[in-house]
Design a protein around this motif. Structure first.
Motif, PDB file in Angstrom:
ATOM      1  N   THR A 147       0.834  -1.212   0.000  1.00  0.00           N
ATOM      2  CA  THR A 147       0.000   0.000   0.000  1.00  0.00           C
ATOM      3  C   THR A 147       0.864   1.256   0.000  1.00  0.00           C
ATOM      4  OG1 THR A 147      -1.754  -1.163   1.226  1.00  0.00           O
ATOM      5  CG2 THR A 147      -1.798   1.244   1.265  1.00  0.00           C
ATOM      6  N   GLU A 148       1.942   1.231   0.795  1.00  0.00           N
ATOM      7  CA  GLU A 148       2.839   2.386   0.837  1.00  0.00           C
ATOM      8  C   GLU A 148       3.500   2.603  -0.524  1.00  0.00           C
ATOM      9  OE1 GLU A 148       6.450   4.124   3.654  1.00  0.00           O
ATOM     10  OE2 GLU A 148       6.103   1.965   3.531  1.00  0.00           O
ATOM     11  N   GLU A 149       3.915   1.529  -1.172  1.00  0.00           N
ATOM     12  CA  GLU A 149       4.532   1.648  -2.497  1.00  0.00           C
ATOM     13  C   GLU A 149       3.551   2.222  -3.508  1.00  0.00           C
ATOM     14  OE1 GLU A 149       5.854  -2.280  -3.310  1.00  0.00           O
ATOM     15  OE2 GLU A 149       7.674  -2.129  -2.073  1.00  0.00           O
ATOM     16  N   LEU A 150       2.294   1.778  -3.445  1.00  0.00           N
ATOM     17  CA  LEU A 150       1.275   2.325  -4.345  1.00  0.00           C
ATOM     18  C   LEU A 150       1.057   3.813  -4.079  1.00  0.00           C
ATOM     19  CD1 LEU A 150      -1.356  -0.578  -4.287  1.00  0.00           C
ATOM     20  CD2 LEU A 150       0.146   0.056  -6.180  1.00  0.00           C
ATOM     21  N   GLY A 151       1.089   4.173  -2.792  1.00  0.00           N
ATOM     22  CA  GLY A 151       0.946   5.587  -2.451  1.00  0.00           C
ATOM     23  C   GLY A 151       2.094   6.415  -2.994  1.00  0.00           C
ATOM     24  N   GLN A 152       3.324   5.890  -2.889  1.00  0.00           N
ATOM     25  CA  GLN A 152       4.473   6.608  -3.431  1.00  0.00           C
ATOM     26  C   GLN A 152       4.374   6.735  -4.947  1.00  0.00           C
ATOM     27  OE1 GLN A 152       6.406   8.201  -1.663  1.00  0.00           O
ATOM     28  NE2 GLN A 152       6.823   7.191   0.291  1.00  0.00           N
ATOM     29  N   GLU A 153       3.878   5.690  -5.600  1.00  0.00           N
ATOM     30  CA  GLU A 153       3.664   5.778  -7.046  1.00  0.00           C
ATOM     31  C   GLU A 153       2.641   6.863  -7.369  1.00  0.00           C
ATOM     32  OE1 GLU A 153       2.595   2.024  -8.659  1.00  0.00           O
ATOM     33  OE2 GLU A 153       4.435   1.009  -8.028  1.00  0.00           O
ATOM     34  N   GLY A 154       1.580   6.924  -6.547  1.00  0.00           N
ATOM     35  CA  GLY A 154       0.580   7.962  -6.748  1.00  0.00           C
ATOM     36  C   GLY A 154       1.164   9.358  -6.603  1.00  0.00           C
ATOM     37  N   LEU A 155       2.045   9.546  -5.617  1.00  0.00           N
ATOM     38  CA  LEU A 155       2.699  10.843  -5.432  1.00  0.00           C
ATOM     39  C   LEU A 155       3.574  11.181  -6.630  1.00  0.00           C
ATOM     40  CD1 LEU A 155       3.735  10.729  -1.661  1.00  0.00           C
ATOM     41  CD2 LEU A 155       1.919  12.079  -2.692  1.00  0.00           C
ATOM     42  N   ALA A 156       4.273  10.168  -7.155  1.00  0.00           N
ATOM     43  CA  ALA A 156       5.117  10.409  -8.324  1.00  0.00           C
ATOM     44  C   ALA A 156       4.267  10.831  -9.521  1.00  0.00           C
ATOM     45  CB  ALA A 156       5.922   9.148  -8.652  1.00  0.00           C
ATOM     46  N   HIS A 157       3.118  10.180  -9.713  1.00  0.00           N
ATOM     47  CA  HIS A 157       2.223  10.556 -10.810  1.00  0.00           C
ATOM     48  C   HIS A 157       1.697  11.977 -10.611  1.00  0.00           C
ATOM     49  CE1 HIS A 157       2.325   6.773 -12.837  1.00  0.00           C
ATOM     50  NE2 HIS A 157       1.770   6.092 -11.851  1.00  0.00           N
ATOM     51  N   LEU A 158       1.367  12.318  -9.368  1.00  0.00           N
ATOM     52  CA  LEU A 158       0.888  13.671  -9.096  1.00  0.00           C
ATOM     53  C   LEU A 158       1.976  14.707  -9.357  1.00  0.00           C
ATOM     54  CD1 LEU A 158      -1.230  13.070  -5.865  1.00  0.00           C
ATOM     55  CD2 LEU A 158      -2.093  13.812  -8.091  1.00  0.00           C
ATOM     56  N   ALA A 159       3.223  14.349  -9.020  1.00  0.00           N
ATOM     57  CA  ALA A 159       4.336  15.262  -9.288  1.00  0.00           C
ATOM     58  C   ALA A 159       4.486  15.490 -10.786  1.00  0.00           C
ATOM     59  CB  ALA A 159       5.630  14.698  -8.706  1.00  0.00           C
ATOM     60  N   GLY A 160       4.348  14.408 -11.567  1.00  0.00           N
ATOM     61  CA  GLY A 160       4.406  14.557 -13.018  1.00  0.00           C
ATOM     62  C   GLY A 160       3.258  15.392 -13.549  1.00  0.00           C
ATOM     63  N   GLN A 161       2.070  15.203 -12.966  1.00  0.00           N
ATOM     64  CA  GLN A 161       0.910  15.990 -13.377  1.00  0.00           C
ATOM     65  C   GLN A 161       1.109  17.463 -13.063  1.00  0.00           C
ATOM     66  OE1 GLN A 161      -1.688  14.968 -15.101  1.00  0.00           O
ATOM     67  NE2 GLN A 161      -2.650  16.991 -15.090  1.00  0.00           N
ATOM     68  N   ARG A 162       1.765  17.760 -11.922  1.00  0.00           N
ATOM     69  CA  ARG A 162       2.015  19.162 -11.584  1.00  0.00           C
ATOM     70  C   ARG A 162       2.966  19.791 -12.594  1.00  0.00           C
ATOM     71  NH1 ARG A 162       1.914  23.074  -7.542  1.00  0.00           N
ATOM     72  NH2 ARG A 162       0.524  21.826  -6.277  1.00  0.00           N
ATOM     73  N   GLU A 163       3.953  19.036 -13.063  1.00  0.00           N
ATOM     74  CA  GLU A 163       4.858  19.565 -14.084  1.00  0.00           C
ATOM     75  C   GLU A 163       4.084  19.916 -15.357  1.00  0.00           C
ATOM     76  OE1 GLU A 163       8.048  16.879 -14.784  1.00  0.00           O
ATOM     77  OE2 GLU A 163       8.866  17.022 -12.753  1.00  0.00           O
ATOM     78  N   VAL A 164       3.130  19.060 -15.717  1.00  0.00           N
ATOM     79  CA  VAL A 164       2.299  19.349 -16.887  1.00  0.00           C
ATOM     80  C   VAL A 164       1.516  20.635 -16.681  1.00  0.00           C
ATOM     81  CG1 VAL A 164       0.349  18.525 -18.266  1.00  0.00           C
ATOM     82  CG2 VAL A 164       2.131  16.916 -17.559  1.00  0.00           C
ATOM     83  N   LEU A 165       0.937  20.785 -15.488  1.00  0.00           N
ATOM     84  CA  LEU A 165       0.163  21.992 -15.201  1.00  0.00           C
ATOM     85  C   LEU A 165       1.049  23.233 -15.211  1.00  0.00           C
ATOM     86  CD1 LEU A 165      -2.195  20.692 -12.356  1.00  0.00           C
ATOM     87  CD2 LEU A 165      -2.798  21.162 -14.733  1.00  0.00           C
ATOM     88  N   ASP A 166       2.276  23.101 -14.704  1.00  0.00           N
ATOM     89  CA  ASP A 166       3.206  24.239 -14.728  1.00  0.00           C
ATOM     90  C   ASP A 166       3.537  24.635 -16.165  1.00  0.00           C
ATOM     91  OD1 ASP A 166       3.285  24.437 -11.992  1.00  0.00           O
ATOM     92  OD2 ASP A 166       5.096  23.213 -11.767  1.00  0.00           O
ATOM     93  N   ASN A 167       3.714  23.633 -17.038  1.00  0.00           N
ATOM     94  CA  ASN A 167       3.983  23.938 -18.448  1.00  0.00           C
ATOM     95  C   ASN A 167       2.792  24.640 -19.093  1.00  0.00           C
ATOM     96  OD1 ASN A 167       6.550  22.786 -18.380  1.00  0.00           O
ATOM     97  ND2 ASN A 167       5.802  20.757 -18.969  1.00  0.00           N
ATOM     98  N   ILE A 168       1.588  24.171 -18.778  1.00  0.00           N
ATOM     99  CA  ILE A 168       0.391  24.815 -19.315  1.00  0.00           C
ATOM    100  C   ILE A 168       0.299  26.255 -18.825  1.00  0.00           C
ATOM    101  CG2 ILE A 168      -2.139  24.784 -19.307  1.00  0.00           C
ATOM    102  CD1 ILE A 168      -1.999  21.743 -19.151  1.00  0.00           C
TER     103      ILE A 168
END
Length: 331
Positions: A56-77
């Motif tokens: 569960t913790e590993e899945l949560g860390q993966e989720g945080l990594a995906h959110l970090a990538g999504q924030r980069e996309v939003l920053d580019n937009i």
């Protein structure tokens, strides 16, 4: 002589024989095997729980990594929106010049609607991509004064092994600080008195007594979930070595009956290895709680950014439409 079961009375294999259990262990053996099986089952359940929490913790860390990538996309937009605004500013000047071809001297540029950069005041959830940074608690609590025993609303912000508190979230002036390392955390039940002799008239209260002091400060947290998270975060910093103990367990080849002891006080299983796994489970739950809060905070931030970008795109669309109409009138 055969009994009603068709075997001799002195048959050692007959479990109903009076002598059964006296010559080869009998019931004692069965009971010992049952206890051994029960111990193995407890170990298995604990191992399975630890494994599930690690996953569960590993899945949560993966989720945080995906959110970090999504924030980069939003920053580019957001950067692209700003560039679009700059391009429309140039278009405004050119169209104004076209509207006043015989003007002598500079002409004040007519703006095509409001120009606002994309929202940039939305903070991140405070974590590093890949989950390397630990979640830090912050939020509104009630702090009781030592002298007048009144409850005052304060904004607490954890920063590593200390907590700074302010009058409110937007206040830049620190009103006080708690150093957590080697401090004492007292959980206060309703009606219990704190170190200042004041009776606790609220639920979800705890007291922090800093190292070298005899008196502490009593804190009340409205939400039970937030209260538990604050307690876990403070305990983690008061005794960081105990929190690291679960990493040592995960990297070891634990065997039932291991002599590795538990660093956590309180009631356990009475088996050192099982108590160590129980500590790991508790620590993992604390970690998952922090990850959950990080994800929630980041999702809220990104939702606000998306809402702001949606408004900005509507505004830019209006600017484009206005410039289009202005050019049409020039023709």
């Amino acid at each position: 002589m055969a009994d009603v079961w068709g075997v001799d009375d002195d048959d050692e294999g007959n479990p109903f024989d009076d002598d059964y259990g006296s010559s080869n262990g009998g019931y004692d053996d069965f009971r010992g095997q049952d206890q051994q099986q029960q111990t193995r089952s407890t170990d298995d359940y604990l191992r399975e729980a630890v494994g599930n929490l690690v996953e569960t913790e590993e899945l949560g860390q993966e989720g945080l990594a995906h959110l970090a990538g999504q924030r980069e996309v939003l920053d580019n937009i957001r950067n692209n929106v700003s560039r679009m605004d700059n391009t429309l500013d140039v278009a405004d000047r050119k169209i104004t010049e076209m509207e006043h071809p015989w003007a002598i001297g500079p002409v004040r540029t007519k703006a095509s609607g409001d120009r606002r950069a994309a929202t940039g005041d939305v903070g991140s959830a405070g974590y590093a991509a890949g989950g390397g940074q630990e979640f830090m608690m912050e939020g509104v609590v009630l702090k009781r004064g030592r002298m007048f025993k009144t409850w005052n609303k304060r904004y607490f912000r954890q920063n590593g092994d200390h907590i700074d508190y302010f009058n409110n979230k937007n206040d830049s002036k620190i009103r006080g600080q708690f150093i957590l390392k080697d401090a004492t955390l007292n959980i206060l039940s309703y009606g219990e008195r704190d170190s200042n002799g004041a009776e606790t008239n609220k639920d979800n209260c705890f007291e922090i007594i800093q190292k070298g002091e005899r008196k502490g400060d009593t804190i009340h947290v409205e939400s039970t979930t937030d209260y538990n998270s604050w307690v876990s975060a403070i305990r983690r910093k008061i005794n960081p070595e105990r929190h690291k103990s679960h990493a040592a367990y995960e990297g070891s080849n634990y065997q039932p009956g291991s002599s590795a002891g538990s660093n956590r006080g309180g009631v356990g299983f009475g088996n050192a290895g099982q108590d160590a796994m129980l500590d790991t489970i508790i620590d993992k739950l604390d970690d998952i709680d922090g990850i959950s809060r990080m994800m929630g905070s980041e999702v809220e931030d990104q939702t606000r950014i998306i809402e702001s970008l949606t408004k900005d795109m509507d505004r830019i669309d209006n600017r484009v439409e206005q410039n289009k109409n202005r050019v049409q009138r020039i023709k």
